[in-house]
Design a protein around this motif. Structure first.
Motif, PDB file in Angstrom:
ATOM      1  N   CYS A  71      -1.806   9.711   1.370  1.00 11.43           N
ATOM      2  CA  CYS A  71      -3.188   9.900   1.800  1.00 11.43           C
ATOM      3  C   CYS A  71      -3.247  10.599   3.153  1.00 11.43           C
ATOM      4  O   CYS A  71      -4.007  11.546   3.341  1.00 11.43           O
ATOM      5  CB  CYS A  71      -3.916   8.556   1.850  1.00 11.43           C
ATOM      6  N   THR A  72      -2.415  10.150   4.090  1.00  9.61           N
ATOM      7  CA  THR A  72      -2.431  10.772   5.421  1.00  9.61           C
ATOM      8  C   THR A  72      -1.902  12.209   5.367  1.00  9.61           C
ATOM      9  O   THR A  72      -2.399  13.074   6.094  1.00  9.61           O
ATOM     10  CB  THR A  72      -1.623   9.944   6.440  1.00  9.61           C
ATOM     11  N   LEU A  73      -0.937  12.476   4.492  1.00  2.00           N
ATOM     12  CA  LEU A  73      -0.459  13.855   4.330  1.00  2.00           C
ATOM     13  C   LEU A  73      -1.571  14.746   3.779  1.00  2.00           C
ATOM     14  O   LEU A  73      -1.712  15.908   4.189  1.00  2.00           O
ATOM     15  CB  LEU A  73       0.760  13.904   3.417  1.00  2.00           C
ATOM     16  N   ALA A 113     -10.770   6.885   6.602  1.00  2.00           N
ATOM     17  CA  ALA A 113     -11.079   6.590   5.201  1.00  2.00           C
ATOM     18  C   ALA A 113      -9.812   6.125   4.471  1.00  2.00           C
ATOM     19  O   ALA A 113      -9.865   5.194   3.655  1.00  2.00           O
ATOM     20  CB  ALA A 113     -11.684   7.814   4.517  1.00  2.00           C
ATOM     21  N   CYS A 114      -8.671   6.768   4.762  1.00  2.00           N
ATOM     22  CA  CYS A 114      -7.401   6.327   4.163  1.00  2.00           C
ATOM     23  C   CYS A 114      -7.131   4.867   4.520  1.00  2.00           C
ATOM     24  O   CYS A 114      -6.782   4.057   3.655  1.00  2.00           O
ATOM     25  CB  CYS A 114      -6.223   7.161   4.682  1.00  2.00           C
ATOM     26  N   GLY A 115      -7.285   4.558   5.793  1.00  2.00           N
ATOM     27  CA  GLY A 115      -7.049   3.188   6.243  1.00  2.00           C
ATOM     28  C   GLY A 115      -7.976   2.203   5.562  1.00  2.00           C
ATOM     29  O   GLY A 115      -7.530   1.153   5.072  1.00  2.00           O
ATOM     30  N   ASP A 116      -9.251   2.542   5.494  1.00  2.00           N
ATOM     31  CA  ASP A 116     -10.234   1.656   4.856  1.00  2.00           C
ATOM     32  C   ASP A 116      -9.917   1.465   3.374  1.00  2.00           C
ATOM     33  O   ASP A 116      -9.959   0.339   2.862  1.00  2.00           O
ATOM     34  CB  ASP A 116     -11.648   2.215   5.014  1.00  2.00           C
ATOM     35  N   ASP A 117      -9.602   2.566   2.694  1.00  2.00           N
ATOM     36  CA  ASP A 117      -9.281   2.474   1.263  1.00  2.00           C
ATOM     37  C   ASP A 117      -8.071   1.579   1.030  1.00  2.00           C
ATOM     38  O   ASP A 117      -8.053   0.767   0.099  1.00  2.00           O
ATOM     39  CB  ASP A 117      -8.990   3.861   0.683  1.00  2.00           C
ATOM     40  N   HIS A 118      -7.083   1.714   1.871  1.00  2.00           N
ATOM     41  CA  HIS A 118      -5.858   0.944   1.668  1.00  2.00           C
ATOM     42  C   HIS A 118      -6.009  -0.515   2.093  1.00  2.00           C
ATOM     43  O   HIS A 118      -5.364  -1.386   1.519  1.00  2.00           O
ATOM     44  CB  HIS A 118      -4.672   1.644   2.338  1.00  2.00           C
ATOM     45  N   LEU A 119      -6.858  -0.766   3.064  1.00  2.00           N
ATOM     46  CA  LEU A 119      -7.141  -2.160   3.425  1.00  2.00           C
ATOM     47  C   LEU A 119      -7.776  -2.888   2.247  1.00  2.00           C
ATOM     48  O   LEU A 119      -7.499  -4.067   2.010  1.00  2.00           O
ATOM     49  CB  LEU A 119      -8.066  -2.232   4.647  1.00  2.00           C
ATOM     50  N   ARG A 120      -8.601  -2.183   1.492  1.00  2.00           N
ATOM     51  CA  ARG A 120      -9.237  -2.799   0.320  1.00  2.00           C
ATOM     52  C   ARG A 120      -8.220  -3.118  -0.771  1.00  2.00           C
ATOM     53  O   ARG A 120      -8.464  -3.957  -1.635  1.00  2.00           O
ATOM     54  CB  ARG A 120     -10.341  -1.893  -0.219  1.00  2.00           C
ATOM     55  N   LEU A 121      -7.065  -2.451  -0.755  1.00  2.00           N
ATOM     56  CA  LEU A 121      -6.026  -2.703  -1.752  1.00  2.00           C
ATOM     57  C   LEU A 121      -5.187  -3.951  -1.438  1.00  2.00           C
ATOM     58  O   LEU A 121      -4.507  -4.476  -2.319  1.00  2.00           O
ATOM     59  CB  LEU A 121      -5.076  -1.499  -1.847  1.00  2.00           C
ATOM     60  N   VAL A 122      -5.226  -4.406  -0.198  1.00  3.31           N
ATOM     61  CA  VAL A 122      -4.353  -5.507   0.230  1.00  3.31           C
ATOM     62  C   VAL A 122      -4.566  -6.788  -0.578  1.00  3.31           C
ATOM     63  O   VAL A 122      -3.586  -7.404  -1.019  1.00  3.31           O
ATOM     64  CB  VAL A 122      -4.467  -5.751   1.751  1.00  3.31           C
TER      65      VAL A 122
END
Length: 110
Positions: free
Chosen positions: A54-56, A85-94
């Motif tokens: 995502c960050t790439l 947005a990447c961070g937020d999306d991935h936090l929701r996956l935790v």
């Protein structure tokens, strides 16, 4: 870990066992912990890979925007928003990732 160490200690207490038998017993004691560690490591690596991709993607978009003539300040803002947005999306996956790990670890104990 406590269970593994107690199991290993019981292996060592068997005075009638040969060195090879004690070693095999200890290896059997260590197997569940090694499996648990492998499960957790694989899940975390998968999560980290997804976040990295995502960050790439954000970096590629920023580079493309700069090459297309975007101002550095504007591109920086877009990059920051994309990374957030990447961070937020991935936090929701935790929570789902944690549940998957708990379920996999629980299956080991059965």
């Amino acid at each position: 870990q406590g269970t593994m160490f107690r199991c290993s200690a019981r292996c060592c207490e068997d005075a009638a066992a040969s060195m090879q038998e004690v070693q095999r017993c200890i290896e059997r004691c260590h197997a569940p912990l090694a499996q648990a560690q492998a499960i957790v490591t694989a899940e975390l690596e998968h999560f980290q890979d997804r976040l990295s991709r995502c960050t790439l993607h954000c970096s590629d978009k920023a580079r493309d925007a700069l090459e297309a003539g975007g101002t550095e300040a504007r591109v920086r803002g877009q990059l920051d928003a994309c990374l957030a947005a990447c961070g937020d999306d991935h936090l929701r996956l935790v929570p789902a990732m944690a549940k998957k790990m708990r379920d996999s670890l629980a299956a080991l104990q059965q």
